[in-house]
Motif scaffolding. Sequence first.
Motif, PDB file in Angstrom:
ATOM      1  N   ARG A  44       0.841  -1.197   0.000  1.00  0.00           N
ATOM      2  CA  ARG A  44       0.000   0.000   0.000  1.00  0.00           C
ATOM      3  C   ARG A  44       0.876   1.246   0.000  1.00  0.00           C
ATOM      4  N   LEU A  45       0.441   2.238  -0.759  1.00  0.00           N
ATOM      5  CA  LEU A  45       1.136   3.513  -0.844  1.00  0.00           C
ATOM      6  C   LEU A  45       0.084   4.604  -0.979  1.00  0.00           C
ATOM      7  N   TYR A  82       5.467   4.114  15.548  1.00  0.00           N
ATOM      8  CA  TYR A  82       5.519   3.300  14.319  1.00  0.00           C
ATOM      9  C   TYR A  82       6.082   4.102  13.144  1.00  0.00           C
ATOM     10  N   ILE A  83       5.654   5.339  12.996  1.00  0.00           N
ATOM     11  CA  ILE A  83       6.035   6.116  11.822  1.00  0.00           C
ATOM     12  C   ILE A  83       7.389   6.815  11.973  1.00  0.00           C
ATOM     13  N   LEU A  84       7.677   7.384  13.136  1.00  0.00           N
ATOM     14  CA  LEU A  84       8.891   8.187  13.282  1.00  0.00           C
ATOM     15  C   LEU A  84       9.994   7.553  14.114  1.00  0.00           C
ATOM     16  N   GLU A  85       9.701   6.488  14.825  1.00  0.00           N
ATOM     17  CA  GLU A  85      10.726   5.776  15.594  1.00  0.00           C
ATOM     18  C   GLU A  85      10.590   4.279  15.312  1.00  0.00           C
ATOM     19  N   THR A  86      10.561   3.961  14.040  1.00  0.00           N
ATOM     20  CA  THR A  86      10.269   2.617  13.554  1.00  0.00           C
ATOM     21  C   THR A  86      11.298   1.591  14.003  1.00  0.00           C
ATOM     22  N   GLU A  87      10.798   0.479  14.506  1.00  0.00           N
ATOM     23  CA  GLU A  87      11.631  -0.665  14.878  1.00  0.00           C
ATOM     24  C   GLU A  87      11.217  -1.843  14.007  1.00  0.00           C
ATOM     25  N   PRO A 120      14.271   1.632   8.160  1.00  0.00           N
ATOM     26  CA  PRO A 120      13.739   2.744   7.365  1.00  0.00           C
ATOM     27  C   PRO A 120      12.308   3.102   7.790  1.00  0.00           C
ATOM     28  N   ARG A 121      12.036   4.385   7.793  1.00  0.00           N
ATOM     29  CA  ARG A 121      10.715   4.887   8.168  1.00  0.00           C
ATOM     30  C   ARG A 121       9.722   4.634   7.041  1.00  0.00           C
ATOM     31  N   PRO A 122       8.446   4.421   7.388  1.00  0.00           N
ATOM     32  CA  PRO A 122       7.443   4.137   6.353  1.00  0.00           C
ATOM     33  C   PRO A 122       6.818   5.400   5.757  1.00  0.00           C
ATOM     34  N   PHE A 123       7.625   6.456   5.608  1.00  0.00           N
ATOM     35  CA  PHE A 123       7.119   7.672   4.986  1.00  0.00           C
ATOM     36  C   PHE A 123       8.255   8.384   4.258  1.00  0.00           C
ATOM     37  N   VAL A 124       7.858   9.216   3.302  1.00  0.00           N
ATOM     38  CA  VAL A 124       8.815  10.042   2.566  1.00  0.00           C
ATOM     39  C   VAL A 124       8.228  11.442   2.486  1.00  0.00           C
ATOM     40  N   LEU A 125       9.017  12.442   2.847  1.00  0.00           N
ATOM     41  CA  LEU A 125       8.634  13.837   2.676  1.00  0.00           C
ATOM     42  C   LEU A 125       9.404  14.406   1.495  1.00  0.00           C
ATOM     43  N   ASP A 126       8.698  14.983   0.557  1.00  0.00           N
ATOM     44  CA  ASP A 126       9.323  15.602  -0.608  1.00  0.00           C
ATOM     45  C   ASP A 126       8.990  17.088  -0.582  1.00  0.00           C
ATOM     46  N   PRO A 127       9.978  17.940  -0.264  1.00  0.00           N
ATOM     47  CA  PRO A 127       9.697  19.368  -0.122  1.00  0.00           C
ATOM     48  C   PRO A 127       9.474  20.112  -1.439  1.00  0.00           C
ATOM     49  N   ARG A 135       2.698  33.649   2.369  1.00  0.00           N
ATOM     50  CA  ARG A 135       3.302  32.973   1.213  1.00  0.00           C
ATOM     51  C   ARG A 135       3.150  31.459   1.378  1.00  0.00           C
ATOM     52  N   GLU A 136       2.720  30.814   0.321  1.00  0.00           N
ATOM     53  CA  GLU A 136       2.473  29.374   0.360  1.00  0.00           C
ATOM     54  C   GLU A 136       3.698  28.576  -0.051  1.00  0.00           C
ATOM     55  N   PHE A 137       3.790  27.354   0.472  1.00  0.00           N
ATOM     56  CA  PHE A 137       4.780  26.385   0.039  1.00  0.00           C
ATOM     57  C   PHE A 137       4.130  25.015   0.067  1.00  0.00           C
ATOM     58  N   GLU A 138       4.671  24.106  -0.738  1.00  0.00           N
ATOM     59  CA  GLU A 138       4.068  22.785  -0.896  1.00  0.00           C
ATOM     60  C   GLU A 138       5.072  21.688  -0.592  1.00  0.00           C
ATOM     61  N   PHE A 139       4.538  20.557  -0.146  1.00  0.00           N
ATOM     62  CA  PHE A 139       5.350  19.354  -0.029  1.00  0.00           C
ATOM     63  C   PHE A 139       4.449  18.141  -0.170  1.00  0.00           C
ATOM     64  N   LEU A 140       5.061  17.024  -0.525  1.00  0.00           N
ATOM     65  CA  LEU A 140       4.347  15.762  -0.649  1.00  0.00           C
ATOM     66  C   LEU A 140       4.693  14.882   0.533  1.00  0.00           C
ATOM     67  N   LEU A 141       3.716  14.141   1.012  1.00  0.00           N
ATOM     68  CA  LEU A 141       3.931  13.144   2.058  1.00  0.00           C
ATOM     69  C   LEU A 141       3.460  11.818   1.497  1.00  0.00           C
ATOM     70  N   SER A 142       4.371  10.856   1.399  1.00  0.00           N
ATOM     71  CA  SER A 142       4.037   9.498   0.953  1.00  0.00           C
ATOM     72  C   SER A 142       4.072   8.580   2.161  1.00  0.00           C
ATOM     73  N   LEU A 143       3.005   7.806   2.338  1.00  0.00           N
ATOM     74  CA  LEU A 143       2.919   6.838   3.430  1.00  0.00           C
ATOM     75  C   LEU A 143       2.946   5.442   2.839  1.00  0.00           C
ATOM     76  N   ILE A 144       3.749   4.572   3.444  1.00  0.00           N
ATOM     77  CA  ILE A 144       3.990   3.238   2.910  1.00  0.00           C
ATOM     78  C   ILE A 144       3.466   2.203   3.884  1.00  0.00           C
ATOM     79  N   GLY A 145       2.817   1.169   3.351  1.00  0.00           N
ATOM     80  CA  GLY A 145       2.311   0.087   4.184  1.00  0.00           C
ATOM     81  C   GLY A 145       1.190   0.546   5.094  1.00  0.00           C
ATOM     82  N   ARG A 146       1.219   0.122   6.355  1.00  0.00           N
ATOM     83  CA  ARG A 146       0.133   0.494   7.265  1.00  0.00           C
ATOM     84  C   ARG A 146       0.280   1.893   7.844  1.00  0.00           C
ATOM     85  N   ALA A 147       1.345   2.610   7.453  1.00  0.00           N
ATOM     86  CA  ALA A 147       1.509   4.000   7.910  1.00  0.00           C
ATOM     87  C   ALA A 147       0.353   4.846   7.406  1.00  0.00           C
TER      88      ALA A 147
END
Length: 124
Positions: A6-7, A74-79, A94-101, A112-124
């Motif tokens: 899942r993504l 689970y997401i930020l201190e993954t074991e 590896p953490r189950p997320f990716v931040l793309d600024p 002023r606006e700014f954008e980023f993408l957050l991808s969640l992997i698996g059950r995250a």
Amino acid sequence: MLQHFRLAQYRFVLAALDPIFMPPYAGSTLRGGFGQAFKSLVCVLRKGKGKGERETQETECKDCTMRTVCPFAYILETEPCADAVQLRTYSDVPRPFVLDPLETKGNYRPGREFEFLLSLIGRA
């Protein structure tokens, strides 16, 4: 095996409330802000805070009794999972997320606006 993969990907558009400066590699800045905000939302053992004070934790995450069911842990201190074969000898995986600024860098005036993408992997 991939039928269970899942993504999810989310696009965030934020506006600066105060003047901020984003460094050329803004990913770590966004990750830090995301981590603080996420923890303050989901931690059930956090202490309250007074006006102008930061929230403090009663327990370190690694010692928390809620660690096995906590979304922050689970997401930020993954074991590795208890039944992990490949990663069982690692304390940190590896953490189950990716931040793309995206193109987030430079000075941002309020509004002023700014954008980023957050991808969640698996059950995250």
